[in-house]
Design an enzyme around this catalytic site. Structure first.
Site, PDB file in Angstrom:
ATOM      1  N   ASN A   7       0.840  -1.482   0.074  1.00 43.80           N
ATOM      2  CA  ASN A   7      -0.164   0.115  -0.128  1.00 43.80           C
ATOM      3  C   ASN A   7       0.987   1.059   0.004  1.00 43.80           C
ATOM      4  O   ASN A   7       0.496   2.389  -0.567  1.00 43.80           O
ATOM      5  CB  ASN A   7      -0.844   0.247   1.347  1.00 43.80           C
ATOM      6  CG  ASN A   7      -1.283   1.390   1.470  1.00 43.80           C
ATOM      7  OD1 ASN A   7      -2.528   1.853   0.467  1.00 43.80           O
ATOM      8  ND2 ASN A   7      -1.761   1.812   1.909  1.00 43.80           N
TER       9      ASN A   7
ATOM     10  N   ASP B 131       1.427   7.030   1.210  1.00 46.44           N
ATOM     11  CA  ASP B 131       0.981   5.955   0.200  1.00 46.44           C
ATOM     12  C   ASP B 131       1.282   5.754  -1.289  1.00 46.44           C
ATOM     13  O   ASP B 131       1.625   7.049  -1.822  1.00 46.44           O
ATOM     14  CB  ASP B 131      -0.684   5.996  -0.064  1.00 46.44           C
ATOM     15  CG  ASP B 131      -1.626   5.558   1.132  1.00 46.44           C
ATOM     16  OD1 ASP B 131      -1.036   5.737   2.563  1.00 46.44           O
ATOM     17  OD2 ASP B 131      -2.128   5.361   1.658  1.00 46.44           O
TER      18      ASP B 131
ATOM     19  N   ASP C  12      -0.100  -6.986   2.849  1.00 49.48           N
ATOM     20  CA  ASP C  12      -0.156  -5.868   3.706  1.00 49.48           C
ATOM     21  C   ASP C  12      -1.757  -4.791   3.573  1.00 49.48           C
ATOM     22  O   ASP C  12      -1.155  -4.181   1.997  1.00 49.48           O
ATOM     23  CB  ASP C  12       0.847  -5.073   4.365  1.00 49.48           C
ATOM     24  CG  ASP C  12       0.989  -4.201   5.395  1.00 49.48           C
ATOM     25  OD1 ASP C  12       0.733  -4.413   6.752  1.00 49.48           O
ATOM     26  OD2 ASP C  12       1.181  -2.679   4.916  1.00 49.48           O
TER      27      ASP C  12
ATOM     28  N   HIS D 202      -6.798  -1.067   1.694  1.00 49.42           N
ATOM     29  CA  HIS D 202      -6.729   0.576   1.705  1.00 49.42           C
ATOM     30  C   HIS D 202      -5.438   0.621   0.583  1.00 49.42           C
ATOM     31  O   HIS D 202      -5.126   1.878   0.415  1.00 49.42           O
ATOM     32  CB  HIS D 202      -5.840   0.850   2.896  1.00 49.42           C
ATOM     33  CG  HIS D 202      -5.976   0.652   3.874  1.00 49.42           C
ATOM     34  ND1 HIS D 202      -7.158   1.281   4.497  1.00 49.42           N
ATOM     35  CD2 HIS D 202      -6.541   0.233   5.001  1.00 49.42           C
ATOM     36  CE1 HIS D 202      -8.069   0.812   4.865  1.00 49.42           C
ATOM     37  NE2 HIS D 202      -6.949  -0.458   5.733  1.00 49.42           N
TER      38      HIS D 202
ATOM     39  N   GLU E  84      -4.397  -9.360   4.519  1.00 50.47           N
ATOM     40  CA  GLU E  84      -5.005  -8.243   5.185  1.00 50.47           C
ATOM     41  C   GLU E  84      -6.218  -7.833   4.778  1.00 50.47           C
ATOM     42  O   GLU E  84      -5.659  -6.176   4.363  1.00 50.47           O
ATOM     43  CB  GLU E  84      -4.136  -7.765   5.756  1.00 50.47           C
ATOM     44  CG  GLU E  84      -4.352  -7.249   7.384  1.00 50.47           C
ATOM     45  CD  GLU E  84      -3.587  -5.715   7.787  1.00 50.47           C
ATOM     46  OE1 GLU E  84      -3.018  -5.676   9.119  1.00 50.47           O
ATOM     47  OE2 GLU E  84      -2.502  -5.538   6.704  1.00 50.47           O
TER      48      GLU E  84
END
Length: 528
Positions: free
Chosen positions: A133, A199, A229, A233, A274
């Protein structure tokens, strides 16, 4: 800091039997295929820094993982998840500065290749933590991106004059952070976890191509897949992105592209994500682009049931969960159940240091479908509460915390004393370590526990939880007594198989008499 954030076990068994060695770059040695005949399907999460130190610097290393492969083999696990091992300036490694490098504190690429070879010889697969991410703010990409004229500038997300710089991210932290470089004043970048973790901008095709290239590189070294991970997002950055159909569609489009890119190198690549959501219906759609996602709501349910000594409707809830999963993922149940990980307080601490509750939580986890995950030290009853470094304390091998190989980068908690060590528990046949070993081996010995479907069984008491596991080779009934008193239940349930023999039990004393099962306190049984 993010968690920062299955294949069904039968699918894993096929993968283990058929995976071919991959040609590795930079003259890497051939990595033999995994040859385990009866894998448990259980994975084990390792924080390398806290695992085992082979060079005396107080920090665990990759050679330390290799040195303890026989311990993991005896425990019965089929795979290892390594928390971040890429180059990073932090202790945790979730701010990667070189996606193609190995953290020098942990060793070299040659050390990693050696670990892969030795793990595969033992039938143990290895997945890496892929921090996808965001990068670290010391990454050369981000340093170059501080120049608005650099092609790397668009690899990250920057505020404009319309941006609300005070807005929070979806994680509850500040979303926008000011650059500190004097030559780049008044620039604000998106970092939903922390300023050190800017990000990446996945709307940029160059970013997508590069991260696929990173994954392909490590597959060519011989890794078997990745723990992804913060998977949700990529496009869920703000509170208003949650449950937004367009954000989710963009997430899935990216992960499908990522899957295709990795499959071009190894079509058996295993991807577990995740995805921090609270309901099975929110997790199920992720089983299309990914092989599994961590079952966060189930972890809470298992610990609550063990701690309260009541089933809390766990069986019917699991029926609903697996029906939602099967509707998306097919007949085999794809799941990654667990009790805790590196971002959550340790199970023994959540259960207030109650060893009986810990034992029932472990027994429930390891008799469920999918591929369970165990956090290192969980099998010893290691304790740990927030802040995060205290959840990642040194693994205790010997009774003495200063013995050879013990990591000392952080002091261990007094709660994790000499008795909470591999040396102490290996000599105690009633230890938690022996229970975990026995339960994991059950999954290799009883195919239905590893490969079977799931159907909740009608409980006769709210202190019992029971389920059927059915596979082509037969059906078994699993019964857990969550309480401190003997419990009984009827076995003559209309429309259900007739179970008449105790096949496995975690302690002595379970009996069947006149179609009634009697289960001693805090005992789990498997009936045939």
């Amino acid at each position: 800091m993010p968690s920062r954030r299955c294949l069904a076990s039968l699918a894993l068994a096929t993968l283990l039997a058929t995976a071919a060695p991959l040609a590795a770059e930079n003259s890497a040695p051939s990595v033999p295929a995994v040859t385990a005949k009866a894998p448990s399907g259980v994975w084990y999460e390792i924080f390398v820094r806290s695992w085992y130190d082979t060079n005396g610097d107080g920090i665990g290393d990759l050679d330390g993982v290799t040195a303890k492969l026989d311990y993991l083999k005896s425990l019965g696990v089929s795979g290892i998840w390594l928390m971040p091992i890429n180059t990073s300036p932090s202790y945790h490694g979730y701010d990667v500065t070189d996606y193609y490098g190995i953290n020098p504190q942990y060793g070299t690429l040659a050390d990693f290749r050696h670990l892969l070879v030795e793990a595969h010889k033992r039938g143990i697969k290895i997945i890496m933590d892929m921090v996808i991410n965001h990068s670290g703010n010391e990454n050369r990409w981000f340093k170059a991106a501080l120049d608005p004229k650099s092609p790397y500038h668009d690899w990250y997300s920057w505020a404009n004059k319309y941006t609300d710089l005070a807005s929070d991210s979806v994680t509850g932290s500040t979303a926008w952070h000011a650059t500190t470089k004097k030559s780049a004043p008044d620039q604000y970048y998106l970092g939903i976890f922390a300023p050190i973790m800017p990000d990446l901008n996945y709307d940029n095709p160059a970013v997508r191509a590069e991260m696929i290239k990173v994954g392909q590189y490590w597959l060519k070294q011989g890794v078997d897949g990745f723990r992804l991970d913060a998977a949700r997002h990529i496009y869920e950055n703000f509170p208003w992105d949650v449950d937004d159909a367009s954000a989710q569609a963009k997430n899935f489009a990216w992960w499908n592209q990522y899957r295709r890119g990795l499959d071009a190198v190894n079509p058996h690549t295993y991807l577990v994500g995740e995805v921090t959501r609270d309901r099975a219906s929110e997790l199920a759609p992720w089983l299309k682009p990914l092989d599994a996602v961590f079952n966060f709501p189930l972890a809470k349910q298992l610990i609550a049931a063990a701690g309260s000594e009541r089933n809390l409707g766990l069986g019917p809830s699991l029926d609903h969960t697996y029906a939602a999963y099967e509707a998306v993922g097919g007949a085999a149940i794809k799941d990654a159940p667990f009790l805790s990980n590196h971002d959550q307080e340790r199970v023994m601490s959540q259960l207030d240091d109650n060893p009986q509750h810990m034992r029932t939580a472990a027994a429930m986890l390891l008799t469920l479908p999918g591929e369970p995950y165990i956090y290192y030290g969980e099998e010893l009853g290691t304790q740990g509460r927030k802040p995060d470094p205290d959840l990642r304390q040194p693994m205790r091998w010997q009774r003495s915390s200063t013995a050879k190989g013990e990591t000392t980068w952080e002091a261990g908690s007094p709660a994790n004393g000499a008795d909470v060590s591999v040396a102490a528990e290996q000599t105690d046949s009633q230890s938690l370590l022996h229970l975990y070993t026995r339960l994991i081996h059950w999954r290799s010995e009883v195919p239905a526990l590893r490969d079977g479907g799931f159907r909740a069984y009608p409980e006769a008491s709210d202190h019992l939880v029971a389920w059927e596991r059915t596979a082509p080779h037969g059906t078994v009934l699993v019964v857990h007594n969550l309480s401190g008193q003997t419990q009984t239940m009827a076995l003559d349930v209309p429309g259900r198989p007739h179970f008449s023999r105790v096949l496995k039990q975690t302690g002595p004393g379970a009996t069947i008499h006149a179609d009634t099962l009697s289960v001693p306190a805090y005992t789990s049984v498997v009936l045939q």
